[in-house]
Design an enzyme around this catalytic site. Structure first.
Site: not given
Ligand SMILES: Nc1nc2c(ncn2[C@@H]2O[C@H](COP(=O)(O)OP(=O)(O)OP(=O)(O)O)[C@@H](O)[C@H]2O)c(=O)[nH]1
Ligand SMILES: [Mg+2]
Lengths: 183, 726
Positions: A72
């Site tokens: 974020q």
């Molecule tokens: N369709 C799809 N959704 C994904 C994939 N990877 C992650 N997501 C979805 O994207 C959303 C965010 O994923 P996170 O892993 O929490 O993202 P993050 O990068 O850690 O986000 P922050 O912690 O806020 O920085 C979740 O709902 C996951 O299920 C993917 O390869 N395909």
């Protein structure tokens, strides 16, 4: 000659050293999902990371100390606190998020300018390939201006954390590069 | 590729397993490298060293991100250390705290219950809004944890959260979870939930309907009581004491079920139990020698073998209970005899209890106590001796029989011979005894004979009350004094220097005796009292006398003024008013029981500052101050360059005062201003007089917790005479 030597010693004692790897990228890119995919091989339900997750995993006889930092806007300024001693950065991009490609690119280049990261290898995951309308790896590469990168081992891999595609391929490449450079 | 030798060197360096040591110097750079070292042991050492520096007061806040990196570990000890560090600097680095949120949340689901507890506890303690924003998930999860230890921690966190951010707490609705926790299967959870609810209730009485909750959970409390820790027991007992039983059956049941705790080793548990029993006693049938009274009495006896501080608290509480149940400890009088190594504050309380406890129908006991008190009066600690002398007269008056009083009188006269420093106390006590036996001329003669030998009473007697009593005696028994006029004249000469009581007493004595004294004495005392004193009461009194004396055909009025007899003193032991007593009985074991002042704010819903998230207030004040100073300073630059510093200083001074004023306001918000209003509303002469008397007594150090009997006499003299006038 040297290679033989070090791999011999390696086998004798094993490598005691932990490799620090950072997973960075905009919020919602899939960083946390990738981290736990790597660690437990499953898709976990995530919440936006306020702060960081850190896990130690063994990969190919190496101990990896993997840091997943929140993406974020309010947390990005603190990424720099974690740059020291970093062997590699995994930069995750949501390939469907076309509007924020330029932001991702800006953050990536800003980060790579940091002195502490000069020796770090870079692996970019063009993530969420399972989604319709996702940009391809080469399209993402263009958006991120990766060709401009000088003096750095880098690679971009198309991936889907949800389906588990591309993740190990990417990491294999990264480990090879690190081994070559560090040992 | 670097040359081989370099690579071997590097390799060897990497392979050496000995972790680098952190020196004791605590230099920031060294600590920082240590904190991010690849060797776990080095990192842990570095954390320890960092915390060491922190506790020494050194600012190691710049290491915050690096310390925080170590929060993710399976090593519980290390985690604890990092938590400690985070708690300490969270308030000064709220922005960095955000980096810890994810870890808190993850830790709140850790398989290890200790870590779950630590996470939620720390999180709810950090006074930073950014952290609290994310507390919902972990708090809810831990409130419903499988592990009772986690649940009991979580319920306390709700109270903390309420204190830090009430609105958030209400929004999350976790107070309801607290209420549900009262039905938990684990006694500790019940106890903590109760404690948390009470705390919340004290912060804002509208937040929970405490009394009805107590009402509906009595059986849970009683069940939990036997299985929980001391601390929890105290809370539960405290809560039970707020409950009024439906009928005598229930009251008896509650008493039966708590009585066992009277034998607990922890005096706080004993006191809390006593409180519950005392609360329920009026509802059941009991006699003074019933089992429950014996148990209560032995509980108190056991409290008297605790350390002095506890004894003190126990004594104060005994004092309250005795007033309601005077027969409670009569058989145990000896327990309260003063021991030579008791601290003074315990000794004073013991004397107070002794005189109250002694059974006036038991001559043997009274005589024993008399000898005991006489011993005390010959000790060396001034306050103790003074209290003992006061107690002697209290005992005499309590026993009431003239022969006994005369014994006390003899002792007092004997003491008087021994030492000059106790003349004040003896004088007061003797006069009290005389007022108890108004018709006994023999006693009066005895006392007057001794007083008559004093050539300079104005020097021998130090306190206002003592002088007041002496002068009063002159007026009562003029014939027993030789050279009366010169004795009175000494005081007339000193009139302006004397305090209110002595002035008043002198005025009344002279008016009383005016027919036999030289005419000029009356004239001069009336003039002094109307013109030379700042005491309003004395002045008013003098005016009234003057008027009465100058009225035509005033013989009978003047006669009444002069012949008037004071009522007999039959008791010099102070009593609480019935309302105060009832309130104090409800507040046994609290601070009110020490000061004998019921907490007027209790259950009136005093509100604490609702959001004490730190930083805000001080920052605001600071910026206000800065603004003001700079604006004033600027103004001044336009006018005069040289005085700039001065003015800034004065401004700073002014700001200081305004903060102080703010502080004072705060104080008034909290502090019961009842005392002040009482004095204002009851601003009659008698009360004024009493107030002055109290002050005099205090400065003399006699009236510790008790009172000075001359209060009564002084007050009576005033009001009596006033009444006679009309
Ligand atoms: N369709 C799809 N959704 C994904 C994939 N990877 C992650 N997501 C979805 O994207 C959303 C965010 O994923 P996170 O892993 O929490 O993202 P993050 O990068 O850690 O986000 P922050 O912690 O806020 O920085 C979740 O709902 C996951 O299920 C993917 O390869 N395909
Ligand atoms: Mg994440």
């Amino acid at each position: 000659m040297g290679n033989i030597f070090s791999s011999m010693f390696d086998k004798l004692w094993g490598s005691n050293k932990e490799l620090r790897i950072l997973i960075l990228g905009l919020d919602g890119a899939g960083k946390t999902t990738i981290l736990y995919r790597l660690q437990i091989g499953e898709v976990v339900t995530t919440k936006p990371t306020i702060g960081f997750n850190v896990e130690t995993l063994s990969y190919k006889n190496l101990k990896l100390n993997v840091w997943d930092l929140g993406g974020q806007t309010s947390i990005r300024p603190y990424w720099r606190c974690y740059y020291a001693d970093t062997a590699a950065v995994i930069f995750v991009v949501d390939s469907t998020d076309k509007d924020r490609m330029s932001t991702a690119s800006k953050e990536l280049h800003l980060m790579l300018q940091e002195e502490e990261l000069q020796d770090a290898a870079l692996l970019v995951f063009a993530n969420k390939q399972d989604q319709p309308g996702a940009l391809s790896a080469s399209e993402v590469s263009k958006e991120l201006n990766l060709v401009e990168l000088k003096d750095r081992s880098w690679s971009i891999v198309a991936s889907s954390a949800i389906k588990g595609e591309g993740i190990t391929e990417g990491l294999d490449w990264l480990i090879d590069v690190i081994k070559e450079e560090q040992l | 590729m670097p040359p081989l030798d370099k690579r071997i060197k590097k390799f060897l360096k990497d392979s050496i397993r000995i972790a680098p040591k952190i020196s004791g110097k605590g230099e920031l750079s060294e600590l920082r490298t240590g904190l991010v070292s690849q060797y776990p042991q080095t990192r842990k050492d570095a954390i320890k060293k960092t915390i060491q520096q922190m506790t020494l007061g050194k600012d190691v806040s710049s290491l915050f991100p690096d310390v925080l990196k170590n929060i993710a570990t399976i090593d519980v000890e290390q985690k604890k250390l990092v938590y400690l560090y985070v708690m300490n600097y969270a308030e000064t680095h709220p922005e960095l705290c955000i980096l810890a949120v994810n870890t808190f949340i993850t830790d709140a689901q850790d398989p290890n219950p200790l870590i779950r507890c630590m996470a939620i506890r720390t999180m709810s303690m950090i006074r930073v809004d950014k952290i609290l924003e994310y507390i919902e998930t972990p708090l809810r999860r831990t409130l419903h944890d499988d592990n009772a230890y986690v649940r009991k921690t979580a319920v306390i966190c709700v109270a903390k959260l309420f204190q830090l951010n009430k609105d958030l707490c209400v929004e999350l609705g976790v107070v309801e979870d607290l209420v549900n926790a009262l039905d938990d299967s684990n006694p500790l959870v019940i106890a903590n939930a109760t404690a948390a609810l009470i705390e919340i209730h004290n912060m804002d009485m509208d937040a929970v309907d405490l009394s009805s909750l107590i009402q509906s959970h009595v059986s849970q409390f009683l069940l939990a009581l036997n299985e929980c820790t001391e601390w929890a027991r105290i809370i539960i007992l405290g809560t039970l004491s707020e409950y009024s039983a439906k009928d005598s059956l229930e009251a008896q049941d509650i008493i039966d079920r708590v009585t066992a705790h009277l034998q607990h080793v922890n005096p706080a548990v004993v006191l809390a139990t006593i409180k519950v029993i005392v609360r329920n006693l009026p509802q059941i049938e009991y006699s003074s020698n019933s089992l429950i009274m014996k148990r209560l009495s032995s509980a108190f006896v056991s409290l008297m073998s605790t350390p002095p501080e506890m004894q003190y608290v126990a004594l104060k509480n005994i004092r309250i209970i005795l007033e309601k149940y005077p027969e409670l400890l009569t058989k145990e009088l000896r327990i309260f005899y003063v021991k030579f190594n008791d601290p003074l504050y315990v000794k004073l309380e013991k004397i107070d209890i002794l005189v109250r406890l002694v059974d006036p129908s038991n001559l043997k006991q009274c005589t024993l106590l008399l000898t005991e008190l006489k011993e005390y009066a010959m000790e060396y600690e001034p306050e103790f001796v003074s209290r003992a002398i006061q107690a002697l007269s209290q005992l005499g008056i309590k026993y009431a029989q003239e022969s006994f009083v005369s014994k006390v009188l003899d002792i007092l006269l004997e003491l008087l011979e021994r030492q000059d420093t106790i003349k004040d106390d003896c004088c007061i006590s003797l006069c009290d005894l005389l007022r108890h036996c108004p018709g006994n001329d023999k006693m009066a003669k005895q006392v007057c004979a001794v007083f008559n030998t004093w050539s300079n009473p104005e020097v021998l007697l130090q306190s206002d009350i003592a002088k007041c009593n002496y002068v009063w005696l002159l007026g009562q028994h003029p014939n027993n004094f030789s050279d009366l006029e010169s004795k009175i004249n000494i005081f007339i000469e000193n009139f302006v220097q004397e305090e209110a009581l002595t002035q008043m007493s002198l005025l009344m004595t002279i008016v009383r005796l005016h027919a036999t004294l030289t005419g000029s004495m009356l004239q001069s005392v009336l003039e002094l009292a109307t013109q030379q004193t700042h005491e309003l009461d004395v002045r008013d009194m003098a005016m009234m006398y003057w008027r009465c004396l100058s009225m035509p055909n005033n013989e009978s009025l003047v006669n009444d003024l002069c012949q008037n007899k004071l009522p007999m003193i039959s008791n010099t032991l102070e009593k609480f008013s019935p309302e105060v007593l009832e309130k104090l009985l409800m507040e046994l074991g609290t601070i009110s029981s020490i000061y004998f002042k019921p907490d007027s704010n209790r259950r009136k819903g005093k509100k604490y500052v609702q959001n004490i998230v730190k930083g805000k207030h001080i920052e605001e004040l600071e910026s206000m101050a800065k603004n003001e100073i700079s604006s004033k300073a600027n103004d001044d630059v336009l006018l005069d360059f040289d005085e700039r510093d001065d003015v800034t200083n004065t401004n700073a001074g002014m700001l200081n005062t305004s903060t102080t004023l703010g502080d004072l306001d705060d104080l008034f918000d909290f502090g019961p201003s009842e005392d002040a209003t009482q004095i204002n509303t009851n601003d009659t002469k008698a009360v004024q007089g009493l107030k002055e008397l109290k002050l005099g007594g205090d400065s003399n150090g006699i009236s510790s917790g008790g009172k000075n009997n001359p209060d009564v006499s002084g007050g009576n003299i005033v009001s009596q005479d006033l009444l006679d006038l009309f």
